[in-house]
Motif scaffolding. Structure first.
Motif, PDB file in Angstrom:
ATOM      1  N   GLU A  75      44.903  38.212  46.052  1.00 27.09           N
ATOM      2  CA  GLU A  75      44.475  37.895  44.594  1.00 27.09           C
ATOM      3  C   GLU A  75      44.543  36.458  44.389  1.00 27.09           C
ATOM      4  O   GLU A  75      43.914  35.954  43.441  1.00 27.09           O
ATOM      5  CB  GLU A  75      45.511  38.793  43.646  1.00 27.09           C
ATOM      6  N   SER A  76      45.487  35.807  45.018  1.00 28.08           N
ATOM      7  CA  SER A  76      45.587  34.377  44.620  1.00 28.08           C
ATOM      8  C   SER A  76      44.830  33.527  45.398  1.00 28.08           C
ATOM      9  O   SER A  76      44.680  31.983  45.133  1.00 28.08           O
ATOM     10  CB  SER A  76      47.025  34.089  45.167  1.00 28.08           C
ATOM     11  N   PRO A 104      40.616  32.208  46.152  1.00 26.84           N
ATOM     12  CA  PRO A 104      39.353  32.547  45.517  1.00 26.84           C
ATOM     13  C   PRO A 104      38.413  32.534  46.579  1.00 26.84           C
ATOM     14  O   PRO A 104      38.485  32.073  47.641  1.00 26.84           O
ATOM     15  CB  PRO A 104      39.232  31.089  44.774  1.00 26.84           C
ATOM     16  N   SER A 143      35.138  31.633  41.496  1.00 25.83           N
ATOM     17  CA  SER A 143      36.636  31.790  41.194  1.00 25.83           C
ATOM     18  C   SER A 143      37.218  33.262  41.385  1.00 25.83           C
ATOM     19  O   SER A 143      38.467  33.357  41.347  1.00 25.83           O
ATOM     20  CB  SER A 143      36.858  31.346  39.541  1.00 25.83           C
ATOM     21  N   ASN A 144      36.474  34.203  41.726  1.00 29.77           N
ATOM     22  CA  ASN A 144      36.818  35.494  41.803  1.00 29.77           C
ATOM     23  C   ASN A 144      37.612  35.691  43.243  1.00 29.77           C
ATOM     24  O   ASN A 144      37.299  34.541  43.957  1.00 29.77           O
ATOM     25  CB  ASN A 144      35.626  36.523  41.965  1.00 29.77           C
ATOM     26  N   SER A 145      38.670  36.472  43.251  1.00 23.42           N
ATOM     27  CA  SER A 145      39.609  36.646  44.234  1.00 23.42           C
ATOM     28  C   SER A 145      38.927  37.199  45.492  1.00 23.42           C
ATOM     29  O   SER A 145      38.043  38.143  45.584  1.00 23.42           O
ATOM     30  CB  SER A 145      40.868  37.173  43.849  1.00 23.42           C
ATOM     31  N   THR A 152      39.198  41.026  45.041  1.00 20.98           N
ATOM     32  CA  THR A 152      38.066  41.715  44.475  1.00 20.98           C
ATOM     33  C   THR A 152      36.774  41.733  45.537  1.00 20.98           C
ATOM     34  O   THR A 152      36.391  42.791  45.667  1.00 20.98           O
ATOM     35  CB  THR A 152      37.486  40.705  43.268  1.00 20.98           C
TER      36      THR A 152
END
Length: 404
Positions: free
Chosen positions: A41-42, A44, A189-191, A194
């Motif tokens: 999650e951290s 990108p 910028s999505n992780s 995702t």
């Protein structure tokens, strides 16, 4: 002996090192699985390495299916984003792209045209549109009576791809068959989390990453690319703690022998492709008649050989699966593993052979299960409650239980 620290690090291994650094600072009370979730999650998706060729292949929406097939075959790729030629020059990415067209999607259209009632030589655009509309609902059709198809002869595919229907149908005419509509992509910028969830739980085979400033696709992350990244992480603590586990310890295989959809080697190959279409799966094992031993594998992607070299199949409707595997030897490379295989060994096998699925077999070669790239990724991360929120507003997911 050369250690990972002494070896040149690939871009994928550097991602693994980044996970390693994040792993060490996670809350100690978190479970290993929750730690991995937090690490991914951290990071990108902009950090994911670009493909080696870094070729940005796009297909225009007014290209014909014949032109799209040539582009895909020329660049040796299975899918490409479709650009809306009617979109204004300053259009945002969501208006610029209408989806991703795949060999598999074109295959569904082609297979639907094999129905006895399908027109072969349309006289107007209306007929083309009608054919495309029928294709979009083809997955809902009842199984076909293939008895006559198994005995009929003739240059079926040669006739079809030389027809006006194949030459004149535009990519945009079959846009209803695209996996997601409208176009679903990630922002830079999505992780990673995702992206991994979309490739596993939400059944996408590739995830485009868009540059909002340029309004264009910046990268396309595929399931095989993620598996290669994981293979490059061998030797890292976080990976080894997960990868050294046996398949059964992480709940694999997800598909049991009774759930595996298969074909027998003496059945017509047309039936194999239509079975994949009906069951919404990407491939089937080929089984010896009267047994449960797998002797080959055939995938929906193999229909590209029919589209790019139809002259091989002069009796398309009569050719058996066994004959097809003989003509196209690459599809017969059946990859198997045993139940005591580790996750790491499985990942290395998938990455080395560049394949999408592995069959679990016993000592006699009988099928005991099926594992796909998606299954492995789904055992790496999990979706936190309410994670996506309204992320999917306006998009249409695949039907449940799809394993394409």
């Amino acid at each position: 002996m050369t250690t990972m620290e002494e070896s040149p690090r690939s871009p994928e291994a550097k991602i693994g090192m980044r996970v390693e650094d994040l792993w060490d600072i996670q809350e100690p009370q978190l479970s290993p699985n929750d730690k991995l979730n937090a690490c991914f999650e951290s990071i990108p998706v902009s950090a994911f390495p670009l493909p080696p060729s870094n070729q940005e292949i796009e297909i225009k929406s007014d290209a014909t299916l014949a032109e799209a097939v040539k582009i895909l075959a020329k660049h040796n790729i299975l899918s490409a984003p479709v650009v809306d030629v009617d979109a204004p020059e300053d259009a945002s990415w969501i208006d610029r792209y209408i989806g991703v067209v795949e060999f598999a999607g074109i295959a569904v259209w082609i297979l639907h045209q094999s129905e006895p009632t399908s027109p072969k030589s349309p006289s107007s655009g209306t007929v083309i549109a009608a054919a495309a509309n029928r294709m979009t609902s083809a997955l809902e059709l009842d199984p076909l009576d293939l008895g006559s198809a198994a005995t009929a002869s003739g240059n079926f595919f040669e006739d079809l791809i030389s027809s006006d229907l194949y030459k004149n149908t535009k990519v945009r005419d079959i846009s209803g068959s695209f996996r997601w509509a409208p176009f679903l992509a990630l922002e830079r910028s999505n992780s990673f989390l995702t992206m991994l969830l979309l490739l596993s739980k939400y059944k996408m085979k590739s995830v485009p990453v868009v540059d909002l400033g340029a309004g264009r696709i910046d990268n396309i992350i595929t399931q095989p690319a993620v598996i290669h990244m994981l293979a490059e992480c061998s030797g890292l603590q976080w990976f080894e703690s997960w990868g050294d586990k046996k398949l059964s310890e992480v709940g694999l295989p997800l598909v049991t022998p009774s759930q595996i959809i298969k074909v027998y080697e003496d059945e017509p190959v047309l039936q194999a492709f239509k079975l994949m279409r009906k069951q919404r799966i990407g491939g089937v094992p080929v089984i010896q008649r009267g047994g449960s031993k797998a002797v080959g594998n055939i995938s929906l992607q193999d229909v590209q050989f029919l589209l790019t070299a139809p002259e091989i199949y002069h009796d398309y409707r009569a050719i058996t699966v066994k004959d097809f595997l003989t003509v196209v030897p690459t599809t017969s490379d059946l990859s198997t593993c045993k139940k005591d295989c580790t996750v790491k060994e499985l990942i290395q096998l998938l990455d080395h052979k560049k394949i999408l699925r592995v069959y679990v077999v016993d000592d006699d070669g009988n099928l005991e299960g099926l594992i796909t790239l998606r299954d492995i990724i789904s055992r790496l991360v999990h979706e936190p409650h309410g994670y996506f929120g309204d992320f999917f507003d306006g998009v249409l997911p695949l039907p449940p239980n799809s394993r394409v």
